[in-house]
Design a protein around this motif. Structure first.
Motif, PDB file in Angstrom:
ATOM      1  N   ALA A  22       0.986  -1.426   0.597  1.00 21.91           N
ATOM      2  CA  ALA A  22      -0.012  -0.316  -0.202  1.00 21.91           C
ATOM      3  C   ALA A  22       0.549   1.145   0.156  1.00 21.91           C
ATOM      4  O   ALA A  22       0.506   2.464  -0.120  1.00 21.91           O
ATOM      5  CB  ALA A  22      -0.626   0.089   1.338  1.00 21.91           C
ATOM      6  N   VAL A  23       1.538   1.080   0.925  1.00 23.74           N
ATOM      7  CA  VAL A  23       2.984   2.898   1.021  1.00 23.74           C
ATOM      8  C   VAL A  23       3.243   2.747  -0.520  1.00 23.74           C
ATOM      9  O   VAL A  23       3.238   3.537  -0.928  1.00 23.74           O
ATOM     10  CB  VAL A  23       4.535   1.829   2.242  1.00 23.74           C
ATOM     11  CG1 VAL A  23       5.021   3.036   1.478  1.00 23.74           C
ATOM     12  CG2 VAL A  23       3.291   1.983   3.324  1.00 23.74           C
ATOM     13  N   GLY A  68      -4.308   4.397   3.867  1.00 26.09           N
ATOM     14  CA  GLY A  68      -4.651   2.570   4.100  1.00 26.09           C
ATOM     15  C   GLY A  68      -3.987   2.257   4.715  1.00 26.09           C
ATOM     16  O   GLY A  68      -3.965   1.596   5.642  1.00 26.09           O
ATOM     17  N   ALA A  69      -2.324   2.119   4.794  1.00 28.39           N
ATOM     18  CA  ALA A  69      -1.632   1.707   5.238  1.00 28.39           C
ATOM     19  C   ALA A  69      -1.675   1.922   6.799  1.00 28.39           C
ATOM     20  O   ALA A  69      -1.482   0.999   7.849  1.00 28.39           O
ATOM     21  CB  ALA A  69       0.320   2.275   5.164  1.00 28.39           C
ATOM     22  N   VAL A  70      -1.931   3.193   7.362  1.00 28.63           N
ATOM     23  CA  VAL A  70      -1.702   3.491   8.158  1.00 28.63           C
ATOM     24  C   VAL A  70      -2.987   3.241   9.277  1.00 28.63           C
ATOM     25  O   VAL A  70      -2.609   2.276  10.384  1.00 28.63           O
ATOM     26  CB  VAL A  70      -1.469   4.928   8.907  1.00 28.63           C
ATOM     27  CG1 VAL A  70      -1.689   5.347  10.085  1.00 28.63           C
ATOM     28  CG2 VAL A  70      -0.904   5.939   8.468  1.00 28.63           C
ATOM     29  N   ASN A  71      -3.944   2.792   8.588  1.00 28.91           N
ATOM     30  CA  ASN A  71      -5.366   2.299   8.674  1.00 28.91           C
ATOM     31  C   ASN A  71      -5.088   0.963   9.524  1.00 28.91           C
ATOM     32  O   ASN A  71      -5.127   0.416  10.521  1.00 28.91           O
ATOM     33  CB  ASN A  71      -6.650   2.663   8.041  1.00 28.91           C
ATOM     34  CG  ASN A  71      -7.903   1.880   8.942  1.00 28.91           C
ATOM     35  OD1 ASN A  71      -8.038   1.770   9.743  1.00 28.91           O
ATOM     36  ND2 ASN A  71      -8.779   1.556   7.229  1.00 28.91           N
ATOM     37  N   MET A  72      -4.566   0.257   8.475  1.00 32.81           N
ATOM     38  CA  MET A  72      -4.097  -1.203   8.197  1.00 32.81           C
ATOM     39  C   MET A  72      -3.243  -1.469   9.505  1.00 32.81           C
ATOM     40  O   MET A  72      -3.280  -2.679  10.184  1.00 32.81           O
ATOM     41  CB  MET A  72      -3.633  -1.875   6.954  1.00 32.81           C
ATOM     42  CG  MET A  72      -4.172  -1.925   6.083  1.00 32.81           C
ATOM     43  SD  MET A  72      -3.874  -2.715   4.810  1.00 32.81           S
ATOM     44  CE  MET A  72      -3.216  -1.220   3.574  1.00 32.81           C
ATOM     45  N   LEU A  73      -1.787  -0.837   9.728  1.00 32.11           N
ATOM     46  CA  LEU A  73      -0.884  -0.795  10.102  1.00 32.11           C
ATOM     47  C   LEU A  73      -2.352  -1.009  11.849  1.00 32.11           C
ATOM     48  O   LEU A  73      -1.513  -1.554  12.992  1.00 32.11           O
ATOM     49  CB  LEU A  73       0.046   0.608  10.589  1.00 32.11           C
ATOM     50  CG  LEU A  73       1.298  -0.239   9.853  1.00 32.11           C
ATOM     51  CD1 LEU A  73       2.097   0.528   9.506  1.00 32.11           C
ATOM     52  CD2 LEU A  73       2.139  -1.580   9.955  1.00 32.11           C
ATOM     53  N   VAL A 121       6.005   4.187  14.231  1.00 32.24           N
ATOM     54  CA  VAL A 121       7.680   3.278  14.303  1.00 32.24           C
ATOM     55  C   VAL A 121       7.820   2.018  12.696  1.00 32.24           C
ATOM     56  O   VAL A 121       9.234   2.098  12.542  1.00 32.24           O
ATOM     57  CB  VAL A 121       7.773   1.756  15.069  1.00 32.24           C
ATOM     58  CG1 VAL A 121       8.774   0.697  15.796  1.00 32.24           C
ATOM     59  CG2 VAL A 121       8.064   2.785  16.943  1.00 32.24           C
ATOM     60  N   CYS A 122       6.944   2.039  12.720  1.00 26.29           N
ATOM     61  CA  CYS A 122       6.475   1.029  11.530  1.00 26.29           C
ATOM     62  C   CYS A 122       7.197   1.960  10.363  1.00 26.29           C
ATOM     63  O   CYS A 122       7.442   1.421   9.145  1.00 26.29           O
ATOM     64  CB  CYS A 122       5.532  -0.101  11.234  1.00 26.29           C
ATOM     65  SG  CYS A 122       4.979  -1.329  12.102  1.00 26.29           S
ATOM     66  N   LEU A 123       6.562   2.500  10.318  1.00 29.01           N
ATOM     67  CA  LEU A 123       6.724   3.703   8.889  1.00 29.01           C
ATOM     68  C   LEU A 123       7.747   4.137   9.188  1.00 29.01           C
ATOM     69  O   LEU A 123       8.432   4.337   8.151  1.00 29.01           O
ATOM     70  CB  LEU A 123       5.264   4.648   9.174  1.00 29.01           C
ATOM     71  CG  LEU A 123       3.794   4.655   8.682  1.00 29.01           C
ATOM     72  CD1 LEU A 123       3.414   5.451   8.350  1.00 29.01           C
ATOM     73  CD2 LEU A 123       3.421   3.897   7.562  1.00 29.01           C
ATOM     74  N   LYS A 124       8.479   4.311  10.001  1.00 22.49           N
ATOM     75  CA  LYS A 124      10.297   4.480  10.317  1.00 22.49           C
ATOM     76  C   LYS A 124      10.725   3.656   9.127  1.00 22.49           C
ATOM     77  O   LYS A 124      11.863   4.357   8.756  1.00 22.49           O
ATOM     78  CB  LYS A 124      10.583   5.450  11.362  1.00 22.49           C
ATOM     79  CG  LYS A 124      10.078   6.522  11.834  1.00 22.49           C
ATOM     80  CD  LYS A 124      10.249   7.068  13.031  1.00 22.49           C
ATOM     81  CE  LYS A 124       9.379   8.396  14.105  1.00 22.49           C
ATOM     82  NZ  LYS A 124       9.846   8.534  15.212  1.00 22.49           N
ATOM     83  N   LYS A 125      10.733   2.607   9.917  1.00 20.04           N
ATOM     84  CA  LYS A 125      11.133   1.355   9.261  1.00 20.04           C
ATOM     85  C   LYS A 125      10.968   1.396   7.773  1.00 20.04           C
ATOM     86  O   LYS A 125      12.424   0.707   7.153  1.00 20.04           O
ATOM     87  CB  LYS A 125      11.239  -0.154  10.069  1.00 20.04           C
ATOM     88  CG  LYS A 125      11.343   0.109  11.648  1.00 20.04           C
ATOM     89  CD  LYS A 125      10.658  -1.159  12.206  1.00 20.04           C
ATOM     90  CE  LYS A 125      11.290  -1.521  13.141  1.00 20.04           C
ATOM     91  NZ  LYS A 125      10.612  -3.027  14.087  1.00 20.04           N
ATOM     92  N   THR A 139      13.651   1.193   2.857  1.00 24.13           N
ATOM     93  CA  THR A 139      13.123   0.774   1.624  1.00 24.13           C
ATOM     94  C   THR A 139      14.956   1.344   0.609  1.00 24.13           C
ATOM     95  O   THR A 139      15.945   2.444   0.998  1.00 24.13           O
ATOM     96  CB  THR A 139      12.190   1.140   1.709  1.00 24.13           C
ATOM     97  OG1 THR A 139      11.395   0.958  -0.036  1.00 24.13           O
ATOM     98  CG2 THR A 139      11.523   3.042   0.960  1.00 24.13           C
ATOM     99  N   THR A 140      14.721   0.745  -0.550  1.00 26.15           N
ATOM    100  CA  THR A 140      15.437   1.143  -1.972  1.00 26.15           C
ATOM    101  C   THR A 140      15.025   1.550  -2.536  1.00 26.15           C
ATOM    102  O   THR A 140      15.692   2.446  -3.239  1.00 26.15           O
ATOM    103  CB  THR A 140      16.256  -0.398  -2.335  1.00 26.15           C
ATOM    104  OG1 THR A 140      15.491  -0.441  -2.720  1.00 26.15           O
ATOM    105  CG2 THR A 140      17.281  -0.571  -1.280  1.00 26.15           C
ATOM    106  N   ARG A 141      13.612   1.799  -2.360  1.00 29.35           N
ATOM    107  CA  ARG A 141      13.183   2.680  -3.465  1.00 29.35           C
ATOM    108  C   ARG A 141      12.634   3.799  -3.114  1.00 29.35           C
ATOM    109  O   ARG A 141      11.849   4.501  -2.234  1.00 29.35           O
ATOM    110  CB  ARG A 141      11.941   2.309  -3.659  1.00 29.35           C
ATOM    111  CG  ARG A 141      11.241   1.004  -4.607  1.00 29.35           C
ATOM    112  CD  ARG A 141      10.418   0.317  -4.182  1.00 29.35           C
ATOM    113  NE  ARG A 141       9.764   0.874  -5.089  1.00 29.35           N
ATOM    114  CZ  ARG A 141       7.733   0.225  -5.158  1.00 29.35           C
ATOM    115  NH1 ARG A 141       8.062  -0.324  -4.844  1.00 29.35           N
ATOM    116  NH2 ARG A 141       7.572   1.176  -6.215  1.00 29.35           N
TER     117      ARG A 141
END
Length: 162
Positions: A99-100, A107-112, A121-125, A130-132
């Protein structure tokens, strides 16, 4: 009492009661989602449950599919084989990353959140691992707007022009 009579008595005790036999004929119900999920792929069931917040219901449904041997994907079957909870969580995190990558950060925030993860923490990770480049810049701008970076993280971002 003879041996034969004892065997008959033991056989009668091991028979199922009429109520137990009737319970086998009652179909399992997963609420309004059952009919919808029956037509969906395993990953789509997980995605739908993450968006709607029906995670425990979806895990029960996937456990039900597991017991029937009705997984559509070998990958899902392997991940959910040992522990439905761990497999669901792993697949859920993959769906969040997807989703990100597609630019759906809300949407990703809602799912997390529904998955019970620490969203920041998850979004920072994801952002820092990521390499993108487009995913990283998307997440950094999102997190910057929310003022969720520490001073050290802000310095890293400015130094490396992430």
């Amino acid at each position: 009492m003879t041996f034969t009579e004892k065997m008959k008595q033991a056989a009668n005790l091991s028979q199922r009661s009429p109520l137990e036999a009737e319970m086998d004929t009652i179909p399992l119900s997963f609420g309004a989602h059952h009919e919808q999920w029956e037509t969906m792929d395993d990953i789509e069931v997980i995605r739908d449950s993450l968006l709607c917040g029906n995670i425990s219901l979806a895990m029960s449904f996937l456990q039900y599919r597991k017991e029937r041997g009705a997984f559509q994907s070998e990958t899902v079957a392997l991940l959910l084989n040992n522990s439905v909870f761990q497999g669901y969580r792993t697949l859920g995190q993959c769906i969040v990353y997807q989703a990100v990558c597609m630019g759906d950060v809300d949407g990703a925030v809602n799912m997390l959140y529904n998955l019970g993860e620490d969203v920041d923490v998850c979004l920072k990770k994801i952002a820092f691992n990521t390499t993108r480049r487009e995913v990283r810049s998307n997440l950094i701008s999102y997190l910057s707007k929310k003022l969720l970076f520490t001073d050290e993280e802000s310095q890293l971002i400015s130094i490396f022009h992430i």
